[in-house]
Design an enzyme around this catalytic site. Structure first.
Site, PDB file in Angstrom:
ATOM      1  N   LYS A 227      -3.025   3.653  -2.238  1.00 31.50           N
ATOM      2  CA  LYS A 227      -1.796   2.970  -2.304  1.00 31.50           C
ATOM      3  C   LYS A 227      -1.155   3.869  -0.696  1.00 31.50           C
ATOM      4  O   LYS A 227      -1.578   4.481  -0.015  1.00 31.50           O
ATOM      5  CB  LYS A 227      -0.818   3.746  -3.148  1.00 31.50           C
ATOM      6  CG  LYS A 227      -0.923   2.896  -4.420  1.00 31.50           C
ATOM      7  CD  LYS A 227       0.175   3.452  -5.456  1.00 31.50           C
ATOM      8  CE  LYS A 227      -0.310   2.310  -6.843  1.00 31.50           C
ATOM      9  NZ  LYS A 227       0.824   2.797  -7.811  1.00 31.50           N
ATOM     10  N   ARG A 261      -5.686   5.374 -12.749  1.00 34.58           N
ATOM     11  CA  ARG A 261      -6.124   4.340 -12.627  1.00 34.58           C
ATOM     12  C   ARG A 261      -6.494   4.057 -11.311  1.00 34.58           C
ATOM     13  O   ARG A 261      -5.805   4.197  -9.995  1.00 34.58           O
ATOM     14  CB  ARG A 261      -4.615   3.307 -12.762  1.00 34.58           C
ATOM     15  CG  ARG A 261      -4.827   1.673 -12.484  1.00 34.58           C
ATOM     16  CD  ARG A 261      -3.570   0.977 -12.769  1.00 34.58           C
ATOM     17  NE  ARG A 261      -3.380  -0.228 -12.419  1.00 34.58           N
ATOM     18  CZ  ARG A 261      -3.249  -0.975 -11.305  1.00 34.58           C
ATOM     19  NH1 ARG A 261      -3.437  -0.263 -10.260  1.00 34.58           N
ATOM     20  NH2 ARG A 261      -3.426  -2.152 -11.059  1.00 34.58           N
TER      21      ARG A 261
END
Ligand code: 8Y7
Length: 286
Positions: A227, A261
């Protein structure tokens, strides 16, 4: 160290053992997915990619057909159904794994459940009209993720008085909505939603204080893989965020996350095996 107290999670026909942390592998089936360029849109490629991730130790495959990246094109219900349902169905038939469906669309939740999905992963925490009612009629666990705002605008100047308090308040409201609709507490998981309406400082504060969410008594799912928060810390593009992502996953697990995740399953599973060995205070090759 935070010891996990999460019980096993019944995911449809399959039981997910959460007595130690597990890895959820990301399988994007969008043509515009930011980190794999939509290269797994075809069914064969999706199956091959899932097989790779399972071989590397993923316990769950998370199939998503809607990009929540800021500025991503909206997808129609039919298009999302067409992208997601055949992949979920094929994965369930081909592999002994839990297939999670990353969707906010009630029609997709229902159709995916009918072909054997084991978990609903909703970045909108069942706030779309009809979603909580559909989930109440299913027998599947659901991950309630926090997001401030909408994907299109969420990164435009996000603001909190106290991010931890506001995320907890959001969780409490969504848990209440689920309970009122008949979704039992044993079916719920929580996720603070890294990068969803949050600055770097917000994300760092949330990850640092992750143990604060354990008091709600529900399993925690964390997604930080590749991210922007990792990219901002490192000053690196998405294809150079592996080591930073693994470090963040380890820290999340150390603070009590039950499911991480990730895109890079092999590396994360290895890191978590080392964490587990140190937790057990014994080393064994496996
Ligand atoms: C998350 C997620 C994404 C996350 C959960 C990305 C679908 C963006 N992020 N679901 N989905 N938590 N539960 O970078 O953090 O993978 S999409």
């Amino acid at each position: 160290m935070s010891k996990s107290t999460a019980p096993n999670l019944q995911c449809g026909a399959k039981l997910l053992d959460l007595s130690s942390p597990v890895v959820m592998g990301v399988l994007n089936v969008t043509p515009d997915s930011f980190s794999d360029g939509g290269s797994f849109v075809g069914l064969d490629k999706a199956l091959a990619r899932a097989g790779d991730m399972l071989g590397c130790g993923a316990a769950i495959i998370d199939v998503g057909g809607e990009s929540t990246r800021p500025g991503a094109a909206p997808v129609s219900v039919q298009e999302e159904l067409d992208r997601v349902v055949p992949v979920v169905e094929a994965l369930v038939q081909e592999f002994q794994c839990i297939v999670s469906v990353d969707t906010s669309t009630p029609e997709v939740m229902l159709a995916a459940a009918r072909v054997g999905a084991g978990l609903i992963n909703d970045v909108r925490a069942l706030q779309r009209p009809g979603a909580v009612e559909v989930v109440a009629g299913l027998d599947l666990p659901v991950c309630l993720m926090h997001m401030q705002g909408k994907p299109e605008t969420m990164q435009k100047n996000p603001k909190y008085r106290s991010i931890e308090r506001e995320v907890v308040e959001f969780f409490v409201r969504r848990i209440d909505a689920c309970l009122s609709a008949g979704v039992s507490r044993q079916r719920l998981l929580l996720d603070p939603g890294f990068g969803f309406g949050k600055t770097l400082e917000h994300n760092v504060e949330l990850l640092s204080g992750l143990t604060g969410f354990l008091s709600l008594g529900l399993p925690l799912l964390v997604g930080v893989s590749r991210k922007t928060m990792i990219g901002d810390i490192l000053g690196k593009p998405v294809d150079q965020r592996l080591h930073g992502s693994v470090a963040a996953a380890v820290l999340a697990v150390e603070r009590g996350a039950n499911i991480v995740r990730v895109h890079d399953v092999l590396e994360t599973v290895d890191a978590l095996k080392v964490v587990a060995a140190i937790r057990r205070r014994q080393v064994s090759a496996r």
